[in-house]
Write a protein that holds these residues in place. Sequence first.
Motif, PDB file in Angstrom:
ATOM      1  N   GLY A  68      -7.870  -5.435   1.388  1.00  0.00           N
ATOM      2  CA  GLY A  68      -6.463  -5.376   0.482  1.00  0.00           C
ATOM      3  C   GLY A  68      -5.716  -3.867   0.774  1.00  0.00           C
ATOM      4  N   PHE A  69      -6.301  -2.899   0.670  1.00  0.00           N
ATOM      5  CA  PHE A  69      -5.735  -1.533   0.744  1.00  0.00           C
ATOM      6  C   PHE A  69      -6.477  -0.816   1.844  1.00  0.00           C
ATOM      7  N   PRO A  70      -6.262  -1.150   3.184  1.00  0.00           N
ATOM      8  CA  PRO A  70      -6.826  -0.470   4.105  1.00  0.00           C
ATOM      9  C   PRO A  70      -6.483   1.048   4.474  1.00  0.00           C
ATOM     10  N   THR A  71      -5.258   1.419   4.015  1.00  0.00           N
ATOM     11  CA  THR A  71      -5.075   3.009   4.070  1.00  0.00           C
ATOM     12  C   THR A  71      -5.906   3.759   2.915  1.00  0.00           C
ATOM     13  N   VAL A  72      -6.057   2.954   1.583  1.00  0.00           N
ATOM     14  CA  VAL A  72      -6.828   3.676   0.937  1.00  0.00           C
ATOM     15  C   VAL A  72      -8.353   3.883   1.318  1.00  0.00           C
ATOM     16  N   PHE A  73      -8.864   2.778   1.653  1.00  0.00           N
ATOM     17  CA  PHE A  73     -10.145   2.828   2.387  1.00  0.00           C
ATOM     18  C   PHE A  73     -10.419   3.853   3.358  1.00  0.00           C
ATOM     19  N   GLN A  74      -9.375   3.864   4.403  1.00  0.00           N
ATOM     20  CA  GLN A  74      -9.373   5.061   5.434  1.00  0.00           C
ATOM     21  C   GLN A  74      -9.386   6.345   4.840  1.00  0.00           C
TER      22      GLN A  74
END
Length: 348
Positions: free
Chosen positions: A72-78
């Motif tokens: 859902g939030f790939p930028t946060v994960f990265q």
Amino acid sequence: MTADLIAVVLLLAVAAYACAGGTDYGAGFWDLTAGGAERGRRPRWLIDHAMAPVWEVNNVWLVFILVIMWTGFPTVFQTVFSAMWLPLALAVVGMVLRGAGFAFRKLSSRLAGRRLYGAVFAVASLVTPFFLGAAAGGIASGRVSVGTEATADAWSNPTSVMFGLLAVAATAFLGAVFLAGDAHRFDAPDLVGHFRQRALGALAVLAALAVLTLLVTHQDAPYVWRGLTRGAGLVFVVLAGAASLVSAWLLRRTPHAAARVAAVFVVAFAVIAWGMAQRPYLIPTSLTVSDAAGAPATLTWLAIVTLVALVLVVPAVALLYWLDTRGELRELTESELRRDGSGPSTED
């Protein structure tokens, strides 16, 4: 709208893991502080019997968190896993060693082996929540943003240290409350008082650390501090405080289900207060929910899959806990196996 819904589910999953996984980590804390072989024999006996049926299932919420964040939030994960790879790696190592130590301690036939594996289990139960809390503190303090390189300051700052200590204290509190209830269930009155006193002590430490954390965030994480002292964040801070008072009152009576529920609310409300304080940011002053969200189609399917998963998982987990509290999941003794005709035959 869908992104906000997924963010709420992510926050609730974090709260669920903090409460469920935190209870197990807390049991490890009291295993570490139980004392020598003779003095700690009875508390460790209770910890083994209380944890064995359900300890593995609590990692379901951690997997749930990772899937939602990654999808859902790939930028946060990265961003988070790039900047916080070291404390998160240490937390994962702690999880692995903790599970191995708990399993091998029961299987080891030698006293030296049981002591070694027990020490690994207990120390790892402190390492994991501390570093998870430290990573959360780094996020709350605004030291993480897109493109941030991994540095020690990202997770070894004052807010990270306080969040790490809060995580350890919260797990110790939950563990003691649940163990006091288990002692009552296993008809061990000496251990009821033993863990009740430790639960009250851990609650006092947790309250003191919470006040100190507010003071630290005033200077070190001003955005989160403002969120905790007004609006929805303040509401949940007050709710966590009220649940703490209720927990203290219930713990002075015979521990039962109500004391466990109140203890869970203390930690859950505290986690939700942190999430509300960061609104509308997932990473304060850097990434909002809308900016970090994945593609709309991905979020829609994630919401559908999450709903299906919750419908399947939550009733199963609730049934598991219900069976455990009723004593239906205890190990059968050899005499019971023979009486039921399922044990080894004694005939030639």
